[in-house]
Motif scaffolding. Structure first.
Motif, PDB file in Angstrom:
ATOM      1  N   ILE A 154      -5.133 -11.435   1.428  1.00  0.00           N
ATOM      2  CA  ILE A 154      -4.890  -9.637   1.724  1.00  0.00           C
ATOM      3  C   ILE A 154      -5.457  -8.410   1.830  1.00  0.00           C
ATOM      4  CG2 ILE A 154      -3.533  -7.760   0.534  1.00  0.00           C
ATOM      5  CD1 ILE A 154      -1.560  -9.818   0.602  1.00  0.00           C
ATOM      6  N   ILE A 155      -7.025  -9.480   0.693  1.00  0.00           N
ATOM      7  CA  ILE A 155      -8.245  -8.366   0.842  1.00  0.00           C
ATOM      8  C   ILE A 155      -9.508  -8.637   1.513  1.00  0.00           C
ATOM      9  CG2 ILE A 155     -10.286  -8.130  -0.831  1.00  0.00           C
ATOM     10  CD1 ILE A 155      -7.800  -8.331  -2.729  1.00  0.00           C
ATOM     11  N   GLN A 156      -8.653  -9.825   2.229  1.00  0.00           N
ATOM     12  CA  GLN A 156     -10.012 -10.298   3.171  1.00  0.00           C
ATOM     13  C   GLN A 156      -9.365  -9.556   4.368  1.00  0.00           C
ATOM     14  OE1 GLN A 156      -9.343 -14.861   2.680  1.00  0.00           O
ATOM     15  NE2 GLN A 156     -12.225 -14.900   1.883  1.00  0.00           N
ATOM     16  N   ALA A 161      -6.459  -2.094   3.661  1.00  0.00           N
ATOM     17  CA  ALA A 161      -5.037  -2.560   2.793  1.00  0.00           C
ATOM     18  C   ALA A 161      -5.980  -1.870   1.883  1.00  0.00           C
ATOM     19  CB  ALA A 161      -6.116  -4.143   2.289  1.00  0.00           C
ATOM     20  N   ILE A 162      -7.509  -1.158   1.688  1.00  0.00           N
ATOM     21  CA  ILE A 162      -7.613  -1.073   0.416  1.00  0.00           C
ATOM     22  C   ILE A 162      -7.014   1.045  -0.021  1.00  0.00           C
ATOM     23  CG2 ILE A 162      -9.245   0.551   1.973  1.00  0.00           C
ATOM     24  CD1 ILE A 162     -10.664  -0.480  -1.653  1.00  0.00           C
ATOM     25  N   LYS A 191     -13.923  -4.448  -7.679  1.00  0.00           N
ATOM     26  CA  LYS A 191     -14.457  -3.220  -8.039  1.00  0.00           C
ATOM     27  C   LYS A 191     -14.450  -1.763  -6.848  1.00  0.00           C
ATOM     28  CE  LYS A 191     -18.961  -1.538  -6.036  1.00  0.00           C
ATOM     29  NZ  LYS A 191     -19.769  -1.960  -6.119  1.00  0.00           N
ATOM     30  N   LEU A 192     -13.444  -2.132  -5.890  1.00  0.00           N
ATOM     31  CA  LEU A 192     -12.826  -1.096  -4.572  1.00  0.00           C
ATOM     32  C   LEU A 192     -11.610  -1.007  -4.272  1.00  0.00           C
ATOM     33  CD1 LEU A 192     -15.371  -2.950  -1.804  1.00  0.00           C
ATOM     34  CD2 LEU A 192     -15.899  -0.628  -3.141  1.00  0.00           C
ATOM     35  N   PHE A 193     -10.838  -2.291  -5.234  1.00  0.00           N
ATOM     36  CA  PHE A 193      -9.819  -1.745  -4.667  1.00  0.00           C
ATOM     37  C   PHE A 193      -9.448  -1.694  -6.406  1.00  0.00           C
ATOM     38  CE2 PHE A 193      -8.155  -3.706  -0.911  1.00  0.00           C
ATOM     39  CZ  PHE A 193      -9.751  -4.166  -0.464  1.00  0.00           C
TER      40      PHE A 193
END
Ligand code: C2E
Ligand code: CA
Ligand code: CA
Ligand code: CA
Length: 278
Positions: A154-156, A161-162, A191-193
Motif C-alpha cells: 500500500i505504501i509503495q 496513501a499518506i 517516519k512519514l506514515f
C-alpha cells in the motif's frame, strides 16, 4: 524416452488446466457466495504481553463453498484481488467485524479493538475513508475500536496513501503494518506514515529458535519499533519458547495458536465476557 517426455508434458498440462479451471471457478462463484451467505468471519485474539489481557481480535474471512467445500483465504483472496471482487469481500468483512464488535460491547464483553485486513486494491479505491465511516456509523462503533492492517505494498503504491492514512488516523482509527519486513519498501516510510503498530510476520516468528538470523531480525524489529514509539505485535506464536524469547526482547503484543486459534464470535463472547459483579 521420447514417448515418456510426451506423457510428462501431457500430465503437466492437464494439471495446469485443472488449476486454471479451479481458479476460474472460484473467481466466478465469489459473487454468488456472498449472496448465499457462504462467507463468514472468525476472530483471533491478540494479547498484551505485560498484562496478558486481550487487547484486540483480528477478523479473518472464511468461505465454505457449496460444492468445493472450505476454501482458504490464502487461495481466494489473491483471486478476488485480481478480479476486483476483493472490494465486495472487504466491505463484507469490514461491516461484519464492526457490527460484531459493537454487539460484543453491548453484551458486556470487555471492550477491545477489531483489526481488519485491507488489501492494497481496497485501500487504493477512491472513497475508502467514506466506506469505513459508513461501516462504523451503521454499526454504531466508535472509530478507536477499529484497526486496519495494511501491507507495505500500500505504501509503495499510491502517493495518496499518506493523506488517506492521515485522514483515517485523524478519525481515531488505528493503523498497523501487516507482514512487516516481508515487502521491499524503504524503512523511511515509518517516519512519514502515521502508523501505530508493526506486525512481525509469522515466518519470522516461526524461526526465531531455529535460525539465528531470523532471531536477529525479530530482535531488531522489536527494538526499532520501541525506539520509534510504536507497538509491536508478533503473529504466529505457537510455543512457550517463542513467547519467552519475545518477552525477553520486550515485544509488547502477540497473537497465535499458543493463545487461541481464530474463533467463532460466540466463542469470543464466552471467553471474554466481563465477570458480572453486583
Ligand atoms: P494474515 O493477515 O497474515 O493472517 C494471519 C494468518 O495466520 C491467518 O490465516 C491465521 O489464521 C494464521 N495464523 C494465526 N496464528 C497462527 C499460528 O500460530 N500459526 C500458524 N501457522 N498460523 C497462524 P488465514 O485466516 O488462513 O488467512 C490467510 C491470509 O489471508 C491472511 O494472512 C490475509 O493475508 C488474508 N486474509 C484473511 N482474511 C482477510 C480479509 O478479510 N481481507 C483481506 N484482504 N485478506 C484477508
Ligand atoms: Ca493480518
Ligand atoms: Ca500477517
Ligand atoms: Ca501473511
Amino acid at each position: 524416452v521420447k514417448e515418456e517426455g510426451k506423457n510428462n508434458f501431457q500430465f503437466f498440462t492437464s494439471e495446469m488446466n485443472e488449476l486454471i479451471a479451479r481458479k476460474s471457478k472460484i473467481a466466478m462463484s465469489i459473487r454468488k457466495g456472498l449472496e448465499l451467505n457462504e462467507f463468514s468471519v472468525h476472530y483471533q485474539p491478540q494479547f498484551d504481553l505485560e498484562t496478558e489481557k486481550i487487547i484486540g481480535v483480528e477478523a479473518l474471512v472464511r468461505w465454505h463453498h457449496a460444492k468445493l467445500g472450505t476454501i482458504s483465504p490464502a487461495e481466494f483472496i489473491p483471486i478476488a484481488e485480481e478480479s476486483g471482487m476483493i472490494l465486495r469481500i472487504g466491505e463484507f468483512v469490514l461491516r461484519t467485524a464492526c457490527q460484531q464488535t459493537k454487539d460484543w460491547q453491548d453484551a458486556g464483553v470487555e471492550p477491545f479493538r477489531v483489526a481488519v485486513n485491507i488489501s492494497a486494491r481496497q485501500f487504493s479505491q477512491g472513497n475508502i475513508a467514506e466506506v469505513i465511516t459508513l461501516a462504523l456509523d451503521d454499526a454504531g462503533l466508535a472509530p478507536e475500536f477499529l484497526e486496519l492492517e495494511l501491507t507495505e505494498s500500500i505504501i509503495q503504491g499510491a502517493t495518496s496513501a499518506i493523506s488517506k492514512m492521515q485522514q483515517l488516523k485523524a478519525m481515531g482509527i488505528h493503523l498497523s503494518i501487516d507482514d512487516f519486513g516481508t515487502g521491499y519498501s524503504s524503512l523511511s516510510y515509518l517516519k512519514l506514515f502515521p502508523i501505530d503498530t508493526l506486525k512481525i510476520d509469522q515466518h519470522f516468528t516461526r524461526n526465531i529458535l531455529i535460525d539465528s538470523k531470523d532471531a536477529a531480525l525479530v530482535d531488531t524489529i522489536i527494538q526499532m519499533a520501541r525506539n520509534l514509539g510504536l507497538n509491536v505485535i508478533a503473529e504466529g506464536v505457537e510455543t512457550l519458547e517463542q513467547l519467552t524469547f519475545l518477552k525477553a526482547r520486550r515485544c509488547n503484543q502477540a497473537q497465535g495458536y499458543y493463545f487461541q486459534k481464530p474463533l467463532l464470535p460466540e466463542k469470543i463472547e464466552e471467553l471474554y465476557l466481563k465477570v458480572k459483579t453486583r
